[in-house]
Scaffold this motif. Structure first.
Motif, PDB file in Angstrom:
ATOM      1  N   LEU A   9     -44.312 -55.662 -18.332  1.00 46.22           N
ATOM      2  CA  LEU A   9     -44.722 -54.872 -17.177  1.00 46.22           C
ATOM      3  C   LEU A   9     -44.182 -53.450 -17.197  1.00 46.22           C
ATOM      4  N   GLN A  10     -43.190 -53.182 -18.052  1.00 42.90           N
ATOM      5  CA  GLN A  10     -42.653 -51.821 -18.137  1.00 42.90           C
ATOM      6  C   GLN A  10     -43.704 -50.833 -18.607  1.00 42.90           C
ATOM      7  N   ARG A  11     -44.498 -51.241 -19.573  1.00 42.93           N
ATOM      8  CA  ARG A  11     -45.563 -50.403 -20.115  1.00 42.93           C
ATOM      9  C   ARG A  11     -46.858 -51.192 -20.030  1.00 42.93           C
ATOM     10  N   ARG A  12     -47.796 -50.650 -19.285  1.00 45.18           N
ATOM     11  CA  ARG A  12     -49.015 -51.401 -19.022  1.00 45.18           C
ATOM     12  C   ARG A  12     -49.783 -51.745 -20.296  1.00 45.18           C
ATOM     13  N   LEU A  16     -51.895 -55.337 -21.574  1.00 43.75           N
ATOM     14  CA  LEU A  16     -53.320 -55.300 -21.898  1.00 43.75           C
ATOM     15  C   LEU A  16     -53.566 -55.561 -23.373  1.00 43.75           C
ATOM     16  N   ALA A  17     -52.693 -55.027 -24.229  1.00 39.97           N
ATOM     17  CA  ALA A  17     -52.841 -55.256 -25.663  1.00 39.97           C
ATOM     18  C   ALA A  17     -52.697 -56.737 -25.991  1.00 39.97           C
ATOM     19  N   LEU A  18     -51.737 -57.399 -25.356  1.00 35.71           N
ATOM     20  CA  LEU A  18     -51.560 -58.828 -25.576  1.00 35.71           C
ATOM     21  C   LEU A  18     -52.771 -59.607 -25.083  1.00 35.71           C
ATOM     22  N   ALA A  19     -53.319 -59.217 -23.931  1.00 38.24           N
ATOM     23  CA  ALA A  19     -54.512 -59.880 -23.395  1.00 38.24           C
ATOM     24  C   ALA A  19     -55.692 -59.740 -24.354  1.00 38.24           C
ATOM     25  N   VAL A  20     -55.838 -58.555 -24.945  1.00 40.55           N
ATOM     26  CA  VAL A  20     -56.938 -58.319 -25.890  1.00 40.55           C
ATOM     27  C   VAL A  20     -56.789 -59.210 -27.121  1.00 40.55           C
ATOM     28  N   LEU A  33     -52.743 -63.165 -17.967  1.00 43.58           N
ATOM     29  CA  LEU A  33     -52.224 -61.805 -18.138  1.00 43.58           C
ATOM     30  C   LEU A  33     -52.981 -60.796 -17.262  1.00 43.58           C
ATOM     31  N   ILE A  34     -54.303 -60.914 -17.222  1.00 48.44           N
ATOM     32  CA  ILE A  34     -55.089 -60.010 -16.374  1.00 48.44           C
ATOM     33  C   ILE A  34     -54.783 -60.274 -14.903  1.00 48.44           C
ATOM     34  N   ALA A  35     -54.618 -61.543 -14.539  1.00 48.69           N
ATOM     35  CA  ALA A  35     -54.250 -61.871 -13.156  1.00 48.69           C
ATOM     36  C   ALA A  35     -52.895 -61.291 -12.812  1.00 48.69           C
ATOM     37  N   ILE A  39     -52.155 -58.732  -9.814  1.00 45.64           N
ATOM     38  CA  ILE A  39     -51.199 -59.086  -8.758  1.00 45.64           C
ATOM     39  C   ILE A  39     -50.152 -57.985  -8.597  1.00 45.64           C
ATOM     40  N   ARG A  40     -49.660 -57.480  -9.702  1.00 47.61           N
ATOM     41  CA  ARG A  40     -48.587 -56.501  -9.657  1.00 47.61           C
ATOM     42  C   ARG A  40     -49.067 -55.106  -9.269  1.00 47.61           C
ATOM     43  N   ARG A  41     -50.295 -54.723  -9.703  1.00 47.42           N
ATOM     44  CA  ARG A  41     -50.739 -53.348  -9.526  1.00 47.42           C
ATOM     45  C   ARG A  41     -51.868 -53.180  -8.520  1.00 47.42           C
ATOM     46  N   GLY A  42     -52.387 -54.278  -7.988  1.00 46.61           N
ATOM     47  CA  GLY A  42     -53.425 -54.184  -6.979  1.00 46.61           C
ATOM     48  C   GLY A  42     -54.820 -54.267  -7.564  1.00 46.61           C
ATOM     49  N   PRO A  43     -55.822 -54.514  -6.696  1.00 46.42           N
ATOM     50  CA  PRO A  43     -57.204 -54.715  -7.152  1.00 46.42           C
ATOM     51  C   PRO A  43     -57.781 -53.532  -7.934  1.00 46.42           C
ATOM     52  N   ARG A  44     -57.540 -52.298  -7.463  1.00 45.96           N
ATOM     53  CA  ARG A  44     -58.136 -51.141  -8.121  1.00 45.96           C
ATOM     54  C   ARG A  44     -57.635 -50.995  -9.551  1.00 45.96           C
ATOM     55  N   GLN A  45     -56.326 -51.017  -9.719  1.00 47.43           N
ATOM     56  CA  GLN A  45     -55.755 -50.904 -11.053  1.00 47.43           C
ATOM     57  C   GLN A  45     -56.049 -52.152 -11.889  1.00 47.43           C
TER      58      GLN A  45
END
Length: 291
Positions: A9-12, A16-20, A33-35, A39-45
């Protein structure tokens, strides 16, 4: 695990790279991971992150040589599921509501699938013939081949039930990781309070009763989804009693081992019955006095 979640979570881009990377191989982990990101950054992000991950998966499929169409559909469903579950938890902090959403969506997919392809067996006939021929060549027992043939009638329901299990595991992982990262909730308390609720529990109970007398395609395909939903509620009841009564952890360990053993069918029916009963008679009610 706390350190790993904090590092992601320190570096977004790490998350995302792990999710990919895991999307083509372990979809439930990508959903989690996407969830977590949502959850942490809100719906928009979260939506932006899911879109970026989807584009990266498609680009990766081109370079690696995967079937872009198949992987595109799979990745789109994965990112949508992760984003949707993340939005629910971000807005409500409720694992129960996320679980109920998973059940409702899987049931809706079954209804839509049966409506679009009412001849379920005919739809999967070509693939089924290949599978059966392969099993025969491998010398598999005729009884097992007959069971596979019969399962073709409920392939939509079985697929949706498997999807429900994956979605539930994914949101539990995401919720747990969020708690490790500072979410002001307890994953244990949330899991032990899981239930289908009246809105889903009443029609689910009626469907299970109806399936005993009618073999309509829709009813038989919805049955596996409903059974898995009640099984998860049964697991929550078991965990609640184990926690309140301080049972030996070996009891739960044996239960989970049996779930992947030849006796899994019996245990699934037992857990499903427990979950169904809990929907009408609160089996966790007596535990309030213990607390």
């Amino acid at each position: 695990m706390t350190a790993l979640v904090g590092w992601l979570l320190q570096r977004r881009y790490r998350l995302l790279a792990l999710a990919v990377v895991v999307t083509p191989f372990v979809q439930l982990l990508a959903v989690a991971l996407i969830a977590l990101d949502t959850i942490r950054r809100g719906p928009r992000q979260g939506l932006i992150g899911a879109a970026i991950a989807l584009v990266c998966v498609l680009l990766l499929s081109v370079f690696v040589g995967f079937d872009t169409r198949v992987l595109g559909v799979m990745a789109s469903m994965t990112m949508a599921a992760g984003f949707g579950l993340g939005v629910i938890v971000n807005a409500t902090y409720s694992l129960t509501l996320a679980f109920q959403a998973c059940v409702a969506v899987c049931a809706a997919i079954v209804i839509l699938s049966v409506w679009m392809w009412p001849d379920v067996r005919g739809t999967v006939a070509p693939q089924l013939d290949v599978i059966i021929d392969t099993l025969r060549q491998e010398g598999v027992a005729p009884e097992f081949i007959d069971a596979v043939s019969q399962a073709a009638n409920v392939v939509f329901g079985l697929s949706a039930a498997f999807g429900l299990v994956q979605l539930f595991v994914a949101i539990v992982l995401a919720y747990w990781w969020s708690c490790l990262a500072g979410l002001p909730q307890s994953i244990g308390e949330q899991f032990r309070s899981l239930r289908m609720g009246r809105i889903l529990g009443v029609p689910a109970t009626l469907l299970m009763a109806t399936s005993l007398f009618f073999d309509a395609t829709l009813i038989q395909n919805l049955f596996p989804v409903v059974l898995v939903g009640f099984c998860i509620q049964g697991l929550a009841v078991t965990h609640a009693w184990a926690h309140a009564k301080s049972w030996n952890p070996a009891v739960l360990l044996v239960m989970y081992v049996l779930l992947v053993s030849p006796l899994s069918g019996i245990l699934l029916l037992a857990l499903g019955s427990m979950g169904l009963t809990d929907s009408w008679i609160n089996l966790r009610g007596p535990l309030r006095a213990v607390r």
